[in-house]
Write an enzyme that holds these catalytic residues in place. Structure first.
Site, PDB file in Angstrom:
ATOM      1  N   ARG A 230       0.828  -1.222   0.000  1.00 57.14           N
ATOM      2  CA  ARG A 230       0.000   0.000   0.000  1.00 57.14           C
ATOM      3  C   ARG A 230       0.857   1.264   0.000  1.00 57.14           C
ATOM      4  O   ARG A 230       0.578   2.229   0.717  1.00 57.14           O
ATOM      5  CB  ARG A 230      -0.968   0.044   1.197  1.00 57.14           C
ATOM      6  CG  ARG A 230      -1.869  -1.131   1.320  1.00 57.14           C
ATOM      7  CD  ARG A 230      -2.839  -1.307   0.159  1.00 57.14           C
ATOM      8  NE  ARG A 230      -3.450  -2.599   0.284  1.00 57.14           N
ATOM      9  CZ  ARG A 230      -2.988  -3.706  -0.346  1.00 57.14           C
ATOM     10  NH1 ARG A 230      -1.991  -3.634  -1.205  1.00 57.14           N
ATOM     11  NH2 ARG A 230      -3.552  -4.859  -0.157  1.00 57.14           N
TER      12      ARG A 230
ATOM     13  N   SER B 217      -9.962   0.794   3.915  1.00 55.08           N
ATOM     14  CA  SER B 217      -9.232   0.547   5.160  1.00 55.08           C
ATOM     15  C   SER B 217      -8.625   1.841   5.706  1.00 55.08           C
ATOM     16  O   SER B 217      -7.986   2.589   4.970  1.00 55.08           O
ATOM     17  CB  SER B 217      -8.095  -0.445   4.927  1.00 55.08           C
ATOM     18  OG  SER B 217      -8.645  -1.670   4.518  1.00 55.08           O
TER      19      SER B 217
ATOM     20  N   GLU C 141      -3.581   4.115   6.302  1.00 50.90           N
ATOM     21  CA  GLU C 141      -3.520   3.743   4.880  1.00 50.90           C
ATOM     22  C   GLU C 141      -4.143   4.857   4.044  1.00 50.90           C
ATOM     23  O   GLU C 141      -3.710   5.131   2.934  1.00 50.90           O
ATOM     24  CB  GLU C 141      -4.273   2.422   4.660  1.00 50.90           C
ATOM     25  CG  GLU C 141      -4.262   1.968   3.215  1.00 50.90           C
ATOM     26  CD  GLU C 141      -4.731   0.514   3.049  1.00 50.90           C
ATOM     27  OE1 GLU C 141      -4.443  -0.322   3.923  1.00 50.90           O
ATOM     28  OE2 GLU C 141      -5.396   0.242   2.044  1.00 50.90           O
TER      29      GLU C 141
END
Ligand SMILES: Cc1cc2nc3c(=O)[nH]c(=O)nc-3n(C[C@H](O)[C@H](O)[C@H](O)COP(=O)(O)OP(=O)(O)OC[C@H]3O[C@@H](n4cnc5c(N)ncnc54)[C@H](O)[C@@H]3O)c2cc1C
Length: 292
Positions: A160, A209, A280
């Site tokens: 990510r 998320s 994130e």
């Protein structure tokens, strides 16, 4: 290309929060992106791109720079043998649809990632064991100095994460896929969407998320659930009662509400597990979480 002032970013984020951008433009070609980058450089303004805003928390007082939303030629998808040549403004869903029709697999993981190709490259988005790094051959990136193709290694893709920064605009990407019968692709997508629906809030305004999974036996979601945070609410934002690593816009949430929830979640995870959760979701504008 028209440059607008004071466009509300809340219109362009899936959470539905965010104040005005000082300047906003919708370039539809490489040349228009170059023009926009020059325009911003002449005024010493920062430049950021919004894709589908599905991983974006934009400050309530907005972004003091130029925001670009790519369209036109920068959102097209073409099939060239086993390579999908995609504009960075194209939605993952459109790219996946074209890949399936052409009998090309390996992009199925993106079926439930509601973003664009540019956002996927920026985040190295991924799910169910696949990610952009696994299919990306190269991406064309523009800056005020010019543009050039970068490999996944040069983009610094990891979990990510990429090394891309504001001022770098992903224009297009080449995805190397593998031949697969369309009905197999369809069946896998159906299965992944079903799994997603069972585990996550899919019919709420969220930004996916909130935190990256830490190096710990528990995922971020499970950790926050153990902290008793499911359903915890601040202002109009609440931690999803279904999955604790999601924040929902329950009722007129602001970015300040969401940020306060994130700060509370980090504090509790640190107190209970000694883990410093890393966000994130990407921040746009002057946003900061308090030190732990
Ligand atoms: C319900 C839901 C489920 C999700 N599930 C997942 C999942 O399973 N896996 C996952 O990885 N993510 C998931 N996400 C998060 C999000 O969809 C992905 O991170 C997606 O890749 C973001 O793409 P975007 O186009 O919306 O980017 P945005 O949110 O608009 O932007 C994200 C970042 O990318 C930058 N950016 C976007 N386009 C460009 C461009 N062309 N050039 C330069 N920079 C650019 C932005 O400036 C920003 O910093 C989910 C989100 C939601 C709402």
């Amino acid at each position: 290309m028209r440059i607008e002032e004071g466009v509300e970013l809340a219109r362009f984020t899936t959470l539905g929060t965010g104040g005005p951008a000082r300047a906003f433009a919708r370039p539809e070609s490489d040349a228009e992106v170059e023009e926009a980058l020059r325009w911003a450089q002449e005024r010493s303004l920062a430049v950021a791109v919004v894709g589908l805003g599905s991983n974006l928390l934009a400050a309530d007082d907005g972004f003091d720079g130029l925001v670009l939303k790519l369209g036109g030629e920068l959102a097209t998808v073409e099939v060239d043998g086993d390579v999908l040549r995609v504009g960075a403004g194209a939605a993952n869903a459109v790219a996946l649809h074209r890949a399936r029709a052409a009998g090309l697999g390996s992009f199925e993981f993106a079926c439930a990632i509601p973003g664009t190709i540019g956002g996927g490259v920026w985040m190295n988005a991924g799910a169910y064991g696949g990610d952009f790094a696994g299919v990306l051959e190269r991406a064309l990136v523009a800056t005020s100095e010019g543009s050039g193709w970068l490999t996944p290694l040069e983009l610094g893709l990891s979990y990510r994460h990429s090394e891309l920064r504001h001022g770098q605009v992903v224009l297009r990407a080449d995805l190397r896929l593998r031949p697969r019968p369309p009905e197999e692709i369809k069946a896998e997508v159906r299965d992944l969407n079903k799994r997603r629906k069972e585990a996550q809030p899919t019919n709420r305004r969220t930004f996916g998320s909130v935190f990256k999974n830490p190096e710990h036996e528990l995922s971020a979601g499970r950790m926050l659930e153990v902290c008793g945070l499911k359903g915890h609410r601040i202002g109009g934002a609440q931690i999803s009662p279904k999955h604790a690593n999601f924040i929902e816009n329950a009722d007129g949430a602001t970015t300040t509400d969401a940020l306060a929830l994130m700060a509370e979640a980090r504090r509790r995870a640190n107190d209970q597990f000694g883990v410093r959760l890393q966000h994130e979701v990407e921040f746009l504008g002057e946003l900061e979480l308090p030190e732990l």
